[in-house]
Design an enzyme around this catalytic site. Structure first.
Site, PDB file in Angstrom:
ATOM      1  N   ASN A  86       0.968  -1.059   0.139  1.00 32.23           N
ATOM      2  CA  ASN A  86       0.088  -0.107   0.021  1.00 32.23           C
ATOM      3  C   ASN A  86       0.997   1.208  -0.046  1.00 32.23           C
ATOM      4  OD1 ASN A  86      -2.467  -1.519   0.240  1.00 32.23           O
ATOM      5  ND2 ASN A  86      -1.876  -1.690   2.462  1.00 32.23           N
ATOM      6  N   HIS A  99       6.740  -1.557   3.632  1.00 31.68           N
ATOM      7  CA  HIS A  99       6.382  -2.735   4.003  1.00 31.68           C
ATOM      8  C   HIS A  99       5.746  -3.414   2.862  1.00 31.68           C
ATOM      9  CE1 HIS A  99       3.083  -0.417   5.704  1.00 31.68           C
ATOM     10  NE2 HIS A  99       2.474  -1.323   5.560  1.00 31.68           N
TER      11      HIS A  99
HETATM   12  P1  AMP Z   1      -0.553  -0.517   5.740  1.00 29.78           P
HETATM   13  O1  AMP Z   1      -2.047  -0.257   5.629  1.00 29.78           O
HETATM   14  O2  AMP Z   1       0.011  -1.199   4.555  1.00 29.78           O
HETATM   15  O3  AMP Z   1       0.283   0.394   6.097  1.00 29.78           O
HETATM   16  O4  AMP Z   1      -0.457  -1.835   6.832  1.00 29.78           O
HETATM   17  C1  AMP Z   1       0.084  -1.420   8.070  1.00 29.78           C
HETATM   18  C2  AMP Z   1      -0.039  -2.966   8.580  1.00 29.78           C
HETATM   19  O5  AMP Z   1       0.666  -2.929  10.032  1.00 29.78           O
HETATM   20  C3  AMP Z   1      -1.601  -3.328   9.141  1.00 29.78           C
HETATM   21  O6  AMP Z   1      -2.065  -4.673   8.339  1.00 29.78           O
HETATM   22  C4  AMP Z   1      -1.555  -3.581  10.544  1.00 29.78           C
HETATM   23  O7  AMP Z   1      -2.224  -4.599  10.977  1.00 29.78           O
HETATM   24  C5  AMP Z   1      -0.013  -3.746  10.860  1.00 29.78           C
HETATM   25  N1  AMP Z   1       0.237  -3.322  12.383  1.00 29.78           N
HETATM   26  C6  AMP Z   1       0.167  -2.222  12.845  1.00 29.78           C
HETATM   27  N2  AMP Z   1       0.785  -2.171  14.041  1.00 29.78           N
HETATM   28  C7  AMP Z   1       1.431  -3.311  14.095  1.00 29.78           C
HETATM   29  C8  AMP Z   1       2.543  -3.927  15.113  1.00 29.78           C
HETATM   30  N3  AMP Z   1       2.698  -3.057  16.404  1.00 29.78           N
HETATM   31  N4  AMP Z   1       2.917  -4.962  14.707  1.00 29.78           N
HETATM   32  C9  AMP Z   1       2.793  -5.658  13.673  1.00 29.78           C
HETATM   33  N5  AMP Z   1       1.961  -5.117  12.664  1.00 29.78           N
HETATM   34  C10 AMP Z   1       1.407  -3.986  13.022  1.00 29.78           C
END
Ligand code: AMP
Ligand code: ZN
Length: 111
Positions: A86, A99
């Site tokens: 994303n 990521h």
């Molecule tokens: P995005 O919408 O591509 O920025 O995805 C961010 C992702 O990070 C989401 O799928 C969240 O569930 C994940 N996320 C948020 N906080 C954490 C955390 N502390 N540890 C692992 N994953 C996380």
């Protein structure tokens, strides 16, 4: 980047379920999994989004791409997997540290 969630995970300030780590990248479980397997691969260097990649990141992004299939196999995803990046608010990005989502297994949502 003390206010970056993923930089804080890399620094060990915030816990995560880490599956792989080397000098360039880290892989950990997404805290809110959208499928049986839902991992996040991040570079250790802070890059905000895919749109912030520079030529100097060429080898790093290639390294990440080449690691993904290997990682998927290690997770038992021998029948395929999904990768998602994303990018920016318009792309649904919530954490502004580049990521790659790696998803697979049962309960993979429709696209
Ligand atoms: P995005 O919408 O591509 O920025 O995805 C961010 C992702 O990070 C989401 O799928 C969240 O569930 C994940 N996320 C948020 N906080 C954490 C955390 N502390 N540890 C692992 N994953 C996380
Ligand atoms: Zn960061």
């Amino acid at each position: 980047m003390s206010d970056c969630l993923f930089c804080n995970i890399i620094a060990g300030n915030i816990p995560a379920d880490i599956l792989y780590e080397d000098d360039k990248i880290m892989v950990f479980k997404d805290i809110y999994p959208k499928a049986d397997v839902h991992l996040l691969m991040i570079p250790k260097v802070h890059i905000e989004t895919l749109a912030h990649l520079e030529q100097s990141h060429h080898d790093l992004i290639a390294y990440m791409m080449l690691k993904l299939p290997q990682l998927a196999l290690e997770q038992g995803l021998d029948n395929g997997f999904r990768t998602i990046i994303n990018t920016g608010k318009g792309g649904g990005q919530e954490v502004f540290h580049l990521h790659i989502h790696l998803l697979g297994g049962k309960n993979l949502p429709g696209f």
